[in-house]
Design a protein around this motif. Structure first.
Motif, PDB file in Angstrom:
ATOM      1  N   ARG A   1       0.825  -1.214   0.000  1.00  0.00           N
ATOM      2  CA  ARG A   1       0.000   0.000   0.000  1.00  0.00           C
ATOM      3  C   ARG A   1       0.857   1.261   0.000  1.00  0.00           C
ATOM      4  O   ARG A   1       0.395   2.339  -0.373  1.00  0.00           O
ATOM      5  N   LEU A   2       2.096   1.139   0.417  1.00  0.00           N
ATOM      6  CA  LEU A   2       3.002   2.279   0.410  1.00  0.00           C
ATOM      7  C   LEU A   2       3.648   2.442  -0.953  1.00  0.00           C
ATOM      8  O   LEU A   2       3.717   3.540  -1.502  1.00  0.00           O
ATOM      9  N   THR A   3       4.128   1.345  -1.527  1.00  0.00           N
ATOM     10  CA  THR A   3       4.765   1.396  -2.843  1.00  0.00           C
ATOM     11  C   THR A   3       3.783   1.886  -3.895  1.00  0.00           C
ATOM     12  O   THR A   3       4.134   2.676  -4.777  1.00  0.00           O
ATOM     13  N   ALA A   4       2.537   1.441  -3.785  1.00  0.00           N
ATOM     14  CA  ALA A   4       1.532   1.833  -4.776  1.00  0.00           C
ATOM     15  C   ALA A   4       1.209   3.315  -4.676  1.00  0.00           C
ATOM     16  O   ALA A   4       0.870   3.963  -5.671  1.00  0.00           O
TER      17      ALA A   4
ATOM     18  N   TYR B   1      -3.565   5.519   4.456  1.00  0.00           N
ATOM     19  CA  TYR B   1      -2.565   4.602   5.004  1.00  0.00           C
ATOM     20  C   TYR B   1      -1.157   5.171   4.818  1.00  0.00           C
ATOM     21  O   TYR B   1      -0.345   5.190   5.753  1.00  0.00           O
ATOM     22  N   ALA B   2      -0.860   5.641   3.615  1.00  0.00           N
ATOM     23  CA  ALA B   2       0.477   6.179   3.341  1.00  0.00           C
ATOM     24  C   ALA B   2       0.720   7.460   4.131  1.00  0.00           C
ATOM     25  O   ALA B   2       1.821   7.698   4.636  1.00  0.00           O
ATOM     26  N   ARG B   3      -0.307   8.294   4.257  1.00  0.00           N
ATOM     27  CA  ARG B   3      -0.152   9.544   5.000  1.00  0.00           C
ATOM     28  C   ARG B   3       0.092   9.261   6.479  1.00  0.00           C
ATOM     29  O   ARG B   3       0.907   9.919   7.120  1.00  0.00           O
ATOM     30  N   ARG B   4      -0.584   8.265   7.013  1.00  0.00           N
ATOM     31  CA  ARG B   4      -0.352   7.902   8.412  1.00  0.00           C
ATOM     32  C   ARG B   4       1.080   7.424   8.603  1.00  0.00           C
ATOM     33  O   ARG B   4       1.754   7.793   9.568  1.00  0.00           O
ATOM     34  N   GLN B   5       1.586   6.603   7.656  1.00  0.00           N
ATOM     35  CA  GLN B   5       2.949   6.088   7.786  1.00  0.00           C
ATOM     36  C   GLN B   5       3.963   7.225   7.734  1.00  0.00           C
ATOM     37  O   GLN B   5       4.955   7.224   8.481  1.00  0.00           O
TER      38      GLN B   5
ATOM     39  N   ASP C   1      -8.362  -0.757   4.212  1.00  0.00           N
ATOM     40  CA  ASP C   1      -8.489  -1.819   3.220  1.00  0.00           C
ATOM     41  C   ASP C   1      -7.145  -1.978   2.496  1.00  0.00           C
ATOM     42  O   ASP C   1      -6.164  -1.321   2.835  1.00  0.00           O
ATOM     43  N   GLN C   2      -7.098  -2.825   1.499  1.00  0.00           N
ATOM     44  CA  GLN C   2      -5.837  -3.139   0.838  1.00  0.00           C
ATOM     45  C   GLN C   2      -5.395  -2.077  -0.167  1.00  0.00           C
ATOM     46  O   GLN C   2      -4.326  -2.190  -0.767  1.00  0.00           O
ATOM     47  N   ASN C   3      -6.219  -1.050  -0.354  1.00  0.00           N
ATOM     48  CA  ASN C   3      -5.835   0.081  -1.188  1.00  0.00           C
ATOM     49  C   ASN C   3      -5.462   1.300  -0.352  1.00  0.00           C
ATOM     50  O   ASN C   3      -5.238   2.384  -0.893  1.00  0.00           O
ATOM     51  N   GLY C   4      -5.405   1.117   0.965  1.00  0.00           N
ATOM     52  CA  GLY C   4      -5.010   2.207   1.841  1.00  0.00           C
ATOM     53  C   GLY C   4      -6.140   3.123   2.266  1.00  0.00           C
ATOM     54  O   GLY C   4      -5.894   4.171   2.875  1.00  0.00           O
ATOM     55  N   ARG C   5      -7.388   2.758   1.981  1.00  0.00           N
ATOM     56  CA  ARG C   5      -8.534   3.557   2.399  1.00  0.00           C
ATOM     57  C   ARG C   5      -8.969   3.180   3.814  1.00  0.00           C
ATOM     58  O   ARG C   5      -8.807   2.033   4.235  1.00  0.00           O
ATOM     59  N   ILE C   6      -9.540   4.136   4.525  1.00  0.00           N
ATOM     60  CA  ILE C   6     -10.140   3.836   5.821  1.00  0.00           C
ATOM     61  C   ILE C   6     -11.558   3.335   5.584  1.00  0.00           C
ATOM     62  O   ILE C   6     -12.390   4.046   5.009  1.00  0.00           O
ATOM     63  N   ILE C   7     -11.834   2.103   6.026  1.00  0.00           N
ATOM     64  CA  ILE C   7     -13.186   1.570   5.881  1.00  0.00           C
ATOM     65  C   ILE C   7     -13.989   1.761   7.156  1.00  0.00           C
ATOM     66  O   ILE C   7     -15.207   1.859   7.131  1.00  0.00           O
ATOM     67  N   TYR C   8     -13.300   1.839   8.300  1.00  0.00           N
ATOM     68  CA  TYR C   8     -14.011   2.042   9.567  1.00  0.00           C
ATOM     69  C   TYR C   8     -13.099   2.773  10.551  1.00  0.00           C
ATOM     70  O   TYR C   8     -11.914   2.472  10.658  1.00  0.00           O
ATOM     71  N   THR C   9     -13.670   3.746  11.256  1.00  0.00           N
ATOM     72  CA  THR C   9     -12.917   4.463  12.279  1.00  0.00           C
ATOM     73  C   THR C   9     -13.884   5.092  13.269  1.00  0.00           C
ATOM     74  O   THR C   9     -15.039   5.373  12.931  1.00  0.00           O
ATOM     75  N   LYS C  10     -13.401   5.300  14.482  1.00  0.00           N
ATOM     76  CA  LYS C  10     -14.185   6.025  15.481  1.00  0.00           C
ATOM     77  C   LYS C  10     -13.865   7.517  15.474  1.00  0.00           C
ATOM     78  O   LYS C  10     -14.403   8.269  16.276  1.00  0.00           O
TER      79      LYS C  10
END
Length: 645
Positions: free
Chosen positions: A501-504, A525-529, A570-579
């Motif tokens: 998800r980072l390389t992509a 996901y990448a921004r969090r990393q 998810d596997q594309n780096g999207r947030i599917i669920y969060t509080k």
């Protein structure tokens, strides 16, 4: 007192004990109360000050209030004059007047030499920037300071209100020595801390169930002496601030004092560059409208010179965080921006636009004087929210504002002569260690005087700059910044975590000196990393240990920690669920999550209404690819630490 209790003073020289909860009242004249007694609409309908002023004479005349009104005014003005009088309270000169403050020197005066006074009062005496003279008298008398937050609603006041139990000696001692406990929610925690054997980890502000932590620990008892006050003076005061005039930060445990020492031992601070930067609040929200500089008009704009930024627009190293709704009447009327569905030249809605000609607008814009005078808007700038939310997910919220853009005075921007220094500073300020430093101050506002005390270490400059650029350069409005900050060595950098998800999203080796749509980090996901790696880079540059970074995060960032533990990708780096409520519009609600949380393959689709772009709201389908997983920030810190070290 000496006359009323003459026999006691003759026999004992004063009182053995003075104890109480004095009134927490800032005495100032406000006629809203007396006017609303006569005309209830003043209070019920929440009249503005200008409307009260316009109707004052009429209400007083119709209600026969003149004598009562003047008597009320005389009482308030007389009380204020008495409390502000230098001959009555010489130690309080320069401080904001509050009734409780007057009780403290009075109690020292009427107590016997070995007497004790104990008061419940707010924290103003410890954090008032003008209270140094009073603290010089207070610290040598202070025996114990137990600071509480009202989250358990022990008093019928705001739940985030802070106050403390304070025990004083009536006579000043030669040396400073008192015990300090902070972030308390119940009085029983004080006794538990003194009874604790010191074993086990120090509990954070919240426990593992994300409830306010009332457990005690011996490591939370901090002994403050002259040496520690000297540390605080170096960290938070001006160069000539005496140790005993220092403000008292909010210290959760002894380990935090060791971390602060490392901040204080840095060789280079932003103050050393004071000739190289310029700080401004730009447009006073009310005054600029009255003066015809800006006007309220929520709309999309096509030119950055018409974008006047408000606080909700941005977040930590995220200049395009939210856009106002069409009808933006509250601070919650904003919609989250999806960076994966963003036009290259995107600008969000603005609540304010210039109300005068371009020439007049530029004429009134503050200028910097590096060589030829230039409008401050000619520069990319560090931008920060002025109001600091000590209990929020993050407290120090900074990003990069593009050229031409303006902002209202709830924000502060700093223009730098050197854009690389600006990027390095934004990267450091965006990190958890620097946010930690600001949280510990307990201050409610970010000012230039705070920024100048923050260190700017030389280590890891290149790594900080490239990650800061990747996070902030979301549109073509940052293309010039990318080009002028480019270094070929950027392509030698790499992620500290091996994840497709980072390389992509962005592979450092594919970066070039020309900005294009694929350049910045667009997935959550990448921004969090990148933010995790900024945290580690900042900690290592400051000389902190991995344990100190992890403990600071665990103790001081309970809301961020809660969100981290309840955010699924998810596997594309999207947030599917969060509080995290601010991200909830790009993730499933709790009841929907139950149907997908065990999914290990396949996809999930969600259709949303997107109103973040010109042309009106439109439906858009987001595809989430299973399996879904969470991140562990402390584990990621450890992994990144090993790679970057």
């Amino acid at each position: 007192w000496e006359l009323e209790y003459a026999d006691l003073f003759e026999r004992r020289g004063g009182f053995d004990l003075t104890i109480g909860n004095p009134p927490w009242v800032k005495v100032e004249w406000d006629d809203t109360g007396i006017l609303s007694d006569a005309e209830p609409k003043v209070e019920v309908r929440g009249w503005s000050k200008s409307k009260v002023s316009k109707n004052r004479t009429e209400i007083i005349g119709e209600s026969n209030l003149r004598e009562e009104y003047l008597a009320d005014y005389e009482e308030d003005e007389g009380t204020q004059a008495f409390q502000n009088a230098k001959q009555n309270y010489p130690l309080l000169q320069g401080m904001q007047t509050n009734s409780y403050k007057c009780f403290l020197p009075q109690s020292w005066l009427i107590g016997k030499d070995d007497g004790v006074s104990a008061f419940l009062h707010p924290e103003g005496v410890y954090d008032d920037a003008n209270g140094g003279l009073f603290r010089k008298a207070l610290y040598p008398r202070l025996r114990a300071h137990f600071q509480f937050q009202n989250e358990k609603k022990l008093f019928p006041i705001a739940n985030r209100k802070k106050y403390s139990i304070n025990v004083y000696r009536c006579a000043s001692r030669e040396a400073v020595e008192f015990v300090n406990l902070a972030n308390l929610f119940t009085p029983s925690t004080v006794e538990d801390c003194f009874a604790h054997d010191g074993r086990g980890p120090v509990p954070g502000i919240k426990d593992e169930n994300h409830e306010w932590n009332t457990a005690g620990h011996a490591e939370r008892i901090i002994k403050i002496d002259d040496e520690v006050l000297a540390l605080f003076a170096r960290l938070y005061g001006d160069e000539d601030t005496p140790p005993r005039a220092a403000q008292l930060p909010v210290l959760h445990s002894r380990q935090i004092v060791n971390v602060l020492r490392k901040f204080a031992d840095q060789p280079r601070y932003l103050s050393e560059f004071e000739e190289e930067y310029f700080s401004t609040r730009q447009w006073g929200e009310a005054a600029a409208q009255e003066n015809g500089i800006i006007e309220r008009d929520t709309q999309f704009i096509s030119d950055a010179r018409n974008w006047i930024v408000s606080g909700p627009h941005f977040f930590v190293s995220t200049p395009l965080f939210q856009t106002p709704d069409r009808d933006c009447s509250t601070h919650r009327a904003y919609e989250q921006i999806d960076f994966t569905n963003l036009p290259a030249d995107y600008l969000p809605r603005t609540n304010y636009i210039p109300a005068c000609s371009d020439e007049e607008y530029l004429r009134r814009t503050p200028n910097v004087s590096w060589g030829n005078e230039q409008p401050v808007t000619s520069f990319y700038r560090l931008m920060a929210r002025s109001m600091l939310s000590q209990s929020g997910v993050r407290t120090l919220i900074t990003t990069v504002i593009p050229k031409k853009s303006g902002h209202i005075d709830t924000l502060r921007t700093i223009a730098f002569r050197d854009s690389r220094l600006m990027l390095q500073t934004v990267g450091l300020f965006s990190s958890v260690p620097y946010d930690f430093w600001v949280k510990v101050t307990g201050n409610a506002r970010f000012r230039e005087s705070m920024a100048r005390h923050l260190p700017i270490p030389k280590s890891f400059e290149q790594q900080l700059v490239v990650r800061t650029l990747l996070l902030n350069s979301l549109t073509t409005h940052y293309a010039d910044l990318w080009a002028e900050s480019w270094q070929d060595a950027f392509t030698d950098d790499a992620w500290t975590k091996d994840d497709p998800r980072l390389t992509a999203d962005t592979d450092f080796s594919d970066l070039t000196d020309t900005w294009d749509w694929d350049t910045p980090l667009r997935t959550r996901y990448a921004r969090r990393q990148a933010m995790v790696e900024l945290d580690v880079l900042a900690a290592q540059a400051l000389g902190l240990t991995l344990d100190e970074l992890q403990t600071g995060y665990r103790v001081q960032f309970p809301v961020l920690r809660k969100y981290e533990q309840n955010t699924w990708y998810d596997q594309n780096g999207r947030i599917i669920y969060t509080k995290n409520r601010s991200l909830s519009d790009v993730g499933f609600k709790s009841k929907q999550w139950k149907t997908v949380k065990d999914k290990t393959s396949g996809t999930v689709e969600r259709t949303i209404e997107d109103d973040t772009q010109p042309g009106g709201p439109g439906e858009r389908t987001i595809v989430y690819e299973a399996p879904f997983d969470k991140c562990d920030r402390e584990e990621d810190y450890e992994r990144a630490w090993g790679v970057l070290e």
